[in-house]
Motif scaffolding. Structure first.
Motif, PDB file in Angstrom:
ATOM      1  N   ASN A  40      15.429  30.194  64.111  1.00  0.00           N
ATOM      2  CA  ASN A  40      14.899  31.483  64.563  1.00  0.00           C
ATOM      3  C   ASN A  40      15.880  32.073  65.572  1.00  0.00           C
ATOM      4  N   PRO A  41      17.024  32.593  65.100  1.00  0.00           N
ATOM      5  CA  PRO A  41      18.050  33.060  66.041  1.00  0.00           C
ATOM      6  C   PRO A  41      17.634  34.256  66.876  1.00  0.00           C
ATOM      7  N   GLY A  42      16.593  34.960  66.459  1.00  0.00           N
ATOM      8  CA  GLY A  42      16.146  36.118  67.214  1.00  0.00           C
ATOM      9  C   GLY A  42      15.237  35.785  68.367  1.00  0.00           C
TER      10      GLY A  42
ATOM     11  N   THR B  93      25.147  33.458  62.226  1.00  0.00           N
ATOM     12  CA  THR B  93      24.008  33.812  61.392  1.00  0.00           C
ATOM     13  C   THR B  93      24.082  35.282  61.001  1.00  0.00           C
ATOM     14  N   GLY B  94      24.456  36.125  61.949  1.00  0.00           N
ATOM     15  CA  GLY B  94      24.626  37.537  61.644  1.00  0.00           C
ATOM     16  C   GLY B  94      25.697  37.772  60.608  1.00  0.00           C
ATOM     17  N   LEU B  95      26.781  37.000  60.682  1.00  0.00           N
ATOM     18  CA  LEU B  95      27.830  37.101  59.676  1.00  0.00           C
ATOM     19  C   LEU B  95      27.263  36.818  58.289  1.00  0.00           C
ATOM     20  N   GLY B  96      26.465  35.758  58.188  1.00  0.00           N
ATOM     21  CA  GLY B  96      25.872  35.433  56.897  1.00  0.00           C
ATOM     22  C   GLY B  96      24.957  36.522  56.385  1.00  0.00           C
TER      23      GLY B  96
ATOM     24  N   SER C 178      21.083  46.275  57.095  1.00  0.00           N
ATOM     25  CA  SER C 178      21.895  47.139  57.949  1.00  0.00           C
ATOM     26  C   SER C 178      22.380  46.365  59.170  1.00  0.00           C
ATOM     27  N   VAL C 179      23.380  46.901  59.841  1.00  0.00           N
ATOM     28  CA  VAL C 179      23.896  46.274  61.054  1.00  0.00           C
ATOM     29  C   VAL C 179      22.802  46.213  62.118  1.00  0.00           C
ATOM     30  N   GLY C 180      22.031  47.289  62.252  1.00  0.00           N
ATOM     31  CA  GLY C 180      20.956  47.308  63.243  1.00  0.00           C
ATOM     32  C   GLY C 180      19.906  46.240  62.979  1.00  0.00           C
ATOM     33  N   GLU C 181      19.542  46.069  61.706  1.00  0.00           N
ATOM     34  CA  GLU C 181      18.547  45.060  61.349  1.00  0.00           C
ATOM     35  C   GLU C 181      19.070  43.658  61.618  1.00  0.00           C
ATOM     36  N   VAL C 182      20.341  43.411  61.282  1.00  0.00           N
ATOM     37  CA  VAL C 182      20.938  42.104  61.536  1.00  0.00           C
ATOM     38  C   VAL C 182      20.974  41.820  63.030  1.00  0.00           C
TER      39      VAL C 182
ATOM     40  N   LEU D 242      30.399  42.119  70.373  1.00  0.00           N
ATOM     41  CA  LEU D 242      30.553  40.661  70.419  1.00  0.00           C
ATOM     42  C   LEU D 242      31.040  40.134  69.068  1.00  0.00           C
ATOM     43  N   PHE D 243      30.550  40.734  68.000  1.00  0.00           N
ATOM     44  CA  PHE D 243      30.931  40.322  66.648  1.00  0.00           C
ATOM     45  C   PHE D 243      32.428  40.544  66.423  1.00  0.00           C
TER      46      PHE D 243
END
Length: 293
Positions: A195-197, A238-241, A249-253, A268-269
């Motif tokens: 759960n990264p969020g 995880t965001g990369l995946g 979308s980028v915002g959703e990720v 940061l990415f």
């Protein structure tokens, strides 16, 4: 390995309607597919994984080492092994595609035939490369067929475990995967990755791992690592995946990885991977219908 058959079956699977979530229909990250070359720095999977290249070429760099993994080959990634990666499409098909299979500590433990070692040396990159023979190719096709036919998660886990045993018959990899998965930093990464969020605290993670906060910090200090660093690594990887799925979308990720600000996440990415989230998303979207991490 019959890459053409595997690619066809993957296309069938990955064209499955994912609804509003944009999630991969596989119960694990799945596949990558691109039609443009792209490079990524400081890629660090929180869990051990095996990547099988189906089309194109993957170039992997670790320190002064550099190898190419071509169609029909695989590469083992021990947990938290940091590398730079370049994925190049095949000159004939114009596509790069690969299958990505993660392995957690419990799955590796079930594949072990006895007690795992306390330590295992990290081999050169070339020692982590695998030539996929017909037996492994058929095992991969069977795994994808089971996923296509709606196999439950436990059946698919058994397929992955069987594949890991076949790989271990060809490369002495289990001791390395075992010791890398059992580090405290990898264990923390596995917990956060579920759960990264979430707004994780040291106490939360320590409770999940059955230890005290003080002991956890001491163990991580012994590995020259800290929770803040692990949290950022896991969230960004995880965001990369998610971005490589081409379906979000980028915002959703950013939100799903614990960042309230998409611009903060994007900064940061780019700082970590040397490429913007939007560029990754465009590369992935151009490679549909395959998707994944």
């Amino acid at each position: 390995m019959d890459s053409l058959t595997l690619c066809r079956k993957l296309k069938t699977l990955m064209s499955t309607d994912t609804g509003e979530t944009g999630c991969n229909p596989l119960p694990f990250p799945g596949t990558l597919s691109f039609t443009r070359t792209h490079r990524l720095h400081a890629v660090c999977p929180p869990q051990s994984a095996v990547v099988f290249v189906l089309e194109g070429t993957k170039t992997v760099t670790r320190g002064h080492e550099r190898i190419e993994v071509r169609s029909g080959q695989g590469l083992l990634f021990p947990a938290r092994m940091e590398t730079s990666i370049e994925n190049r499409p095949d000159s004939g098909s114009g596509r790069y595609s690969a299958l990505f299979l993660p392995y957690d500590e419990a799955m590796i433990a079930r594949a072990m035939t006895g007690p795992g070692p306390d330590a295992a040396p990290m081999p050169p990159l070339d020692g982590l490369r695998l030539d996929c023979d017909p037996v492994i190719g058929n095992a991969l096709i069977h795994l994808v067929e089971m996923a296509t036919e709606g196999g439950n998660d436990r059946v698919l886990d058994l397929c992955r475990e069987a594949l890991l045993l076949l790989i271990a018959d060809r490369i002495d990899c289990l001791p390395l995967l075992w010791t890398s998965a059992r580090t405290w930093s990898a264990r923390c990464g596995s917990v956060i990755g579920m759960n990264p969020g979430r707004d994780w605290t040291a106490r939360d993670i320590a409770e999940r791992l059955g230890t005290s906060e003080r002991t956890l910090r001491r163990r991580l200090s012994g590995e020259d690592c800290g929770l803040r660093r692990i949290l950022r690594e896991v969230r960004l990887n995880t965001g990369l995946g998610m971005l490589q799925s081409g379906r979000t979308s980028v915002g959703e990720v950013a939100y799903r990885c614990g960042y309230n600000s998409a611009s903060r996440f994007a900064g940061l990415f780019r700082e970590r991977f040397g490429i913007s989230p939007g560029e990754v998303l465009r590369c992935a979207a151009s490679g549909q219908p395959l998707a994944g991490s």
